[in-house]
Design a protein around this motif. Sequence first.
Motif: not given
Lengths: 320, 336
Positions: A1, A70, A75-77, A79-81, A83-84, A87, A111-113, A116, B22, B38, B61, B99, B101, B194, B218, B303
Amino acid sequence: MSEKIPVTVLTGYLGAGKTTLLNRILTEDHGKKFAVIVNEFGEAGIDGDLIVGADEEIFEMNNGCICCTVRGDLIRILDGLMKRKGKFDAIIVETTGLADPAPVAQTFFVDQDVGDATKLDAVITVTDAKWLKDRLKDAPEAKNQIAFADVIVLNKVDLVTAEELASVEAAIRAINPYAKLHKTTRCDVAIDQLLDRNAFDLDRILDIEPDFLESGHHHHHSDEVRSMSFTIPGDVDPEKFMPWINDVSQAQGPQILRSKGILAFKDEPRRFVFQGVHMILDGDLQRDWKADEARSSRLVFIGRDLNENELRKGFEACAA
Amino acid sequence: MDTITKPVSLREHVVPVEAGEHVVGTHWLKATLALALSDGRVLRWTDGALDNVEAHAGGILSACGDGERLVTGGDDGRVVATAAEGEPTEIARDPKRRWVDAVTLSASGSLAWNTGKTVHARDDKGKVRSLDFATTPQGLVFAPKGYRLAIGQMNGVSLWYPNTEAKPDLLDWKGSHLDVMWSPDGRFVVSSMQENALHGWRLGDKPAHMRMTGYPSKPRSLSWSHDGLWLASSGADAAIVWPFQGEGPSGKAPRECGARHAKVSRVAFHPRALVLAVGYDDGCILMIRLTDASELLVRPALRGSGITAFAWDKTGKRLAFGAEDGAAGVLTLPAT
């Protein structure tokens, strides 16, 4: 992790100085890069690398918990961030003056994602020394933001007299005696007092609130949002406590803005630490009680229209 | 004793591709593999030869492909198409740089994307229609036939004919609907939610609900089998595969394939056989045959290299994958 990215939530009523503080954080020479999530209709003039517009979309969760909301856009943003990753070092979420901090905080627990990848570092509330007392009278959001804060920046202290300042500070402390309070002019507070607070880290609850286990604050009658704390000078029985705290958070979750506790469980060498936002509780056994530390059990609630006597009796019935 | 050594691993048939960032999505453009990264680049790989183009000023995205072009949405508010050769072309640009997405393509070349609370649909002749929603539209997918778009949002999925004035039909179900899939035969619409669940509707005069619950997180990756009879999903420590024969999965138990101590992050059915590629958040990839649950290792766990993208080529001979740490690769199935 991999290391979780810290997220700081910046809240405060309109005109209190949120944007000033945000720009201070972003422009100070600290070598950190931030991703900043601002609300779509927020004030212009924010400098920074990665600015994302959000629209404060609240989702009700279908999980049977009536106060469990929530921030869907968050959550959406996030998730998008994610990926970067790499940075930026940290994320700041600025909310509108009218926003309720609870859905933002709950997002990190529900929200688990999100949980995490990121961790909620602290809720910082910027307030205006001159106008806060008026806002506390006419704006429930302002009260929620004070109640929710881990750090309060009481700004524009140069605009009030010493008496006015003492009075506004007392008004804040009546709602939330546990937050770190910084009195500032133009939000001139050291950045390290704002970031890396770990306010939601169960391991750190004591470190950031050194007074937490000291004996009680008297409750205040001035307001329907207030804090209360209860102490049992010894162990509690987890078989009684766990069902009780679950019942309390289920039945009174909508009124409980935040809760925290450090407990000595019978026959357990480690301290049980928990915290909650409305109905959502998060708790774990942490380090051992130290030899020179008195085993005691203490709970704090900050909430609206809570029945103090009932809560005290309920808690005291959990004594081992 | 069986003395013939059976191949339990396909590892030696994987050619690595250094993507470096990514991998948001990957698609085959005939013989060329396009990877959306990404950092805004699109990387093109043709049998080992690499080139890359700057498709977006910010990050990518979302990505989709139709075999001819890779279409990407970025945090620069642009929708860009990249073919196997040449420079990317801009299809749309949001003046507020909101965005993008979600992007999706139809078999006939129609395109749809989101900005803020608006969905834009562009038919194969290039005519764009837009529709505003009360909440952010997230999942977008076209019907397998006809110019009709499914849009996942708060409290349901809208079905919209972009070239008519008719109001969209709402398939309602309380909660937030994230990704949407339409079954190949057009009979079912399924959304990921969700609330760690899938929700399905059997279309008809009175849409019937199907609840598919029990996920620990999810289910954000969904894939239909080539015959349309199975829907595979991510979100658990095994690929969860729901039966869609007859009336759908209601009252039936799903198959669980490739249970490991890691979360499935991507699934992709082979385009011609009941074989499922399963990618995990610990970097492992397994190839699983549905008929006998036999498993082949494609990539061992690594990992920080969780699988983020899969793409089978049209014939099903090659499987491309991408990972969160910028690793990628192409598996060429050995001839049997």
